[in-house]
Design a protein around this motif. Structure first.
Motif, PDB file in Angstrom:
ATOM      1  N   UNK A  77      35.091  43.748  25.857  1.00  8.74           N
ATOM      2  CA  UNK A  77      35.660  43.513  27.181  1.00  8.74           C
ATOM      3  C   UNK A  77      36.626  44.622  27.584  1.00  8.74           C
ATOM      4  N   UNK A  78      37.296  45.208  26.603  1.00 13.21           N
ATOM      5  CA  UNK A  78      38.203  46.313  26.902  1.00 13.21           C
ATOM      6  C   UNK A  78      37.463  47.430  27.617  1.00 13.21           C
ATOM      7  N   UNK A  79      36.218  47.659  27.230  1.00 11.16           N
ATOM      8  CA  UNK A  79      35.433  48.747  27.811  1.00 11.16           C
ATOM      9  C   UNK A  79      34.663  48.315  29.059  1.00 11.16           C
ATOM     10  N   UNK A  80      34.106  47.091  29.032  1.00 10.32           N
ATOM     11  CA  UNK A  80      33.227  46.666  30.127  1.00 10.32           C
ATOM     12  C   UNK A  80      33.963  45.958  31.260  1.00 10.32           C
ATOM     13  N   UNK A  81      35.105  45.341  30.969  1.00  2.96           N
ATOM     14  CA  UNK A  81      35.872  44.620  31.990  1.00  2.96           C
ATOM     15  C   UNK A  81      37.350  44.982  31.864  1.00  2.96           C
ATOM     16  N   UNK A  83      39.778  45.193  33.799  1.00  2.00           N
ATOM     17  CA  UNK A  83      40.752  44.424  34.571  1.00  2.00           C
ATOM     18  C   UNK A  83      40.921  43.002  34.056  1.00  2.00           C
ATOM     19  N   UNK A  84      40.119  42.627  33.072  1.00  2.00           N
ATOM     20  CA  UNK A  84      40.232  41.309  32.455  1.00  2.00           C
ATOM     21  C   UNK A  84      41.091  41.414  31.209  1.00  2.00           C
ATOM     22  N   UNK A  85      42.102  40.570  31.112  1.00  2.00           N
ATOM     23  CA  UNK A  85      43.037  40.644  29.990  1.00  2.00           C
ATOM     24  C   UNK A  85      42.774  39.493  29.022  1.00  2.00           C
ATOM     25  N   UNK A  86      42.742  39.818  27.749  1.00  6.09           N
ATOM     26  CA  UNK A  86      42.406  38.842  26.713  1.00  6.09           C
ATOM     27  C   UNK A  86      43.658  38.323  26.019  1.00  6.09           C
ATOM     28  N   UNK A  87      43.717  37.002  25.876  1.00  7.40           N
ATOM     29  CA  UNK A  87      44.704  36.366  25.012  1.00  7.40           C
ATOM     30  C   UNK A  87      43.942  35.744  23.854  1.00  7.40           C
ATOM     31  N   UNK A  88      44.238  36.172  22.655  1.00  5.87           N
ATOM     32  CA  UNK A  88      43.550  35.663  21.475  1.00  5.87           C
ATOM     33  C   UNK A  88      44.139  34.322  21.058  1.00  5.87           C
ATOM     34  N   UNK A  89      43.260  33.370  20.759  1.00  2.00           N
ATOM     35  CA  UNK A  89      43.657  32.082  20.205  1.00  2.00           C
ATOM     36  C   UNK A  89      43.223  32.049  18.750  1.00  2.00           C
ATOM     37  N   UNK A  90      44.127  31.705  17.852  1.00  2.00           N
ATOM     38  CA  UNK A  90      43.788  31.782  16.432  1.00  2.00           C
ATOM     39  C   UNK A  90      44.562  30.756  15.622  1.00  2.00           C
ATOM     40  N   UNK A 123      49.622  32.751  29.776  1.00  2.00           N
ATOM     41  CA  UNK A 123      48.642  33.077  30.819  1.00  2.00           C
ATOM     42  C   UNK A 123      49.330  33.764  31.995  1.00  2.00           C
ATOM     43  N   UNK A 124      50.465  33.235  32.412  1.00  2.00           N
ATOM     44  CA  UNK A 124      51.172  33.820  33.552  1.00  2.00           C
ATOM     45  C   UNK A 124      51.666  35.232  33.232  1.00  2.00           C
ATOM     46  N   UNK A 125      52.230  35.405  32.043  1.00  2.00           N
ATOM     47  CA  UNK A 125      52.774  36.717  31.680  1.00  2.00           C
ATOM     48  C   UNK A 125      51.675  37.761  31.571  1.00  2.00           C
ATOM     49  N   UNK A 126      50.589  37.408  30.900  1.00  2.00           N
ATOM     50  CA  UNK A 126      49.494  38.361  30.714  1.00  2.00           C
ATOM     51  C   UNK A 126      48.818  38.669  32.048  1.00  2.00           C
ATOM     52  N   UNK A 127      48.639  37.667  32.892  1.00  2.00           N
ATOM     53  CA  UNK A 127      48.023  37.888  34.201  1.00  2.00           C
ATOM     54  C   UNK A 127      48.864  38.821  35.061  1.00  2.00           C
ATOM     55  N   UNK A 128      50.183  38.817  34.847  1.00  3.52           N
ATOM     56  CA  UNK A 128      51.079  39.672  35.632  1.00  3.52           C
ATOM     57  C   UNK A 128      51.242  41.068  35.041  1.00  3.52           C
ATOM     58  N   UNK A 129      50.522  41.327  33.940  1.00  2.00           N
ATOM     59  CA  UNK A 129      50.540  42.666  33.367  1.00  2.00           C
ATOM     60  C   UNK A 129      51.392  42.842  32.137  1.00  2.00           C
ATOM     61  N   UNK A 130      51.979  41.755  31.649  1.00  2.00           N
ATOM     62  CA  UNK A 130      52.805  41.823  30.448  1.00  2.00           C
ATOM     63  C   UNK A 130      52.025  41.354  29.220  1.00  2.00           C
TER      64      UNK A 130
END
Length: 234
Positions: A77-81, A83-90, A123-130
């Motif tokens: 996704x880093x390469x193909x999308x 503008x989409x930001x990933x949050x890993x759940x683990x 979700x809010x922080x990552x969506x805002x660029x943090x």
């Protein structure tokens, strides 16, 4: 009228192979007026295709999924999308998982025992660029950075003593292949599948690499290889 316009919602894709977990996360996010779950996926291959089509703002990505795991999907996704930001759940709080996923493009890392408030904030922080790292993991990251800083002298000595000769003076060609794949964040199983060798054989190669490079773990091996110019971070 500008006063009547509603703010755009953060569009979220859920990627986890456990339906009950997805349903729980979806219920939490659906209660927030500024968030919208636009799709659910059960494996990494599916989430890549969905994101290419929908271009969501955020993906909540499980690490352990069938076909293509979350680590590989995050890199894709880093390469193909972009503008989409990933949050890993683990379920893993090991700093090695955090380093690898962040290096491969993730903007956040959450443990699955998180509180609902942590999920929403992330979700809010990552969506805002943090970026957002689960509080339970942050302490371990700090300790790891301290440990690596203390090891700098050892790494510098290794660099001056062995690196001038290049990796050929230290590792076999197969060990170098394994090291490069480690630097890409691949698991032992994924390395074995890529090289068509058993996972046990991969473990033996990894152990040999660590011993020859005089480092304690995979993270230090990768850092040393990058510093020495043996591998490049993509």
């Amino acid at each position: 009228m500008l006063g009547n316009e509603k703010a755009e919602k953060t569009r979220v894709v859920l990627a986890d192979d456990h339906q009950l977990f997805r349903e729980g996360v979806k219920r939490i996010l659906d209660l927030e007026e500024d968030m919208e779950v636009v799709a659910e996926c059960s494996d990494g291959e599916e989430v890549t295709a969905v994101c290419r089509e929908l271009q969501p703002d955020v993906v909540l990505m499980d690490i352990n999924m069938p076909n293509v795991n979350g680590v590989e999907a995050t890199q894709c996704l880093r390469d193909s999308c972009p503008n989409t930001r990933v949050i890993v759940l683990s379920i893993h709080d090991d700093e090695a998982y955090v380093f690898e996923t962040l290096r491969l493009g993730a903007f956040g890392y959450l443990l699955k025992d998180m509180e609902a408030e942590d999920l929403i904030e992330a979700v809010r922080m990552v969506a805002s660029g943090n970026a957002y790292i689960h509080p339970k993991v942050t302490g371990k990251l700090i300790e790891e950075f301290r440990r690596l800083s203390e090891q700098e002298g050892v790494l510098d000595d290794l660099h001056s003593a062995n690196m001038n000769e290049g990796w050929r003076g230290l590792l076999t060609r197969r060990e170098m292949e394994v090291l490069k794949l480690m630097a890409e964040g691949r698991s032992n199983r994924a390395i074995g599948e890529y090289l068509f060798i058993s996972e046990k054989t991969v473990k033996n190669h990894v152990s040999s690499v660590l011993q020859k490079m005089n480092v304690q773990d995979r993270t230090q091996a990768v850092i040393t290889a990058i510093k020495s110019g043996w591998v490049k971070v993509k």
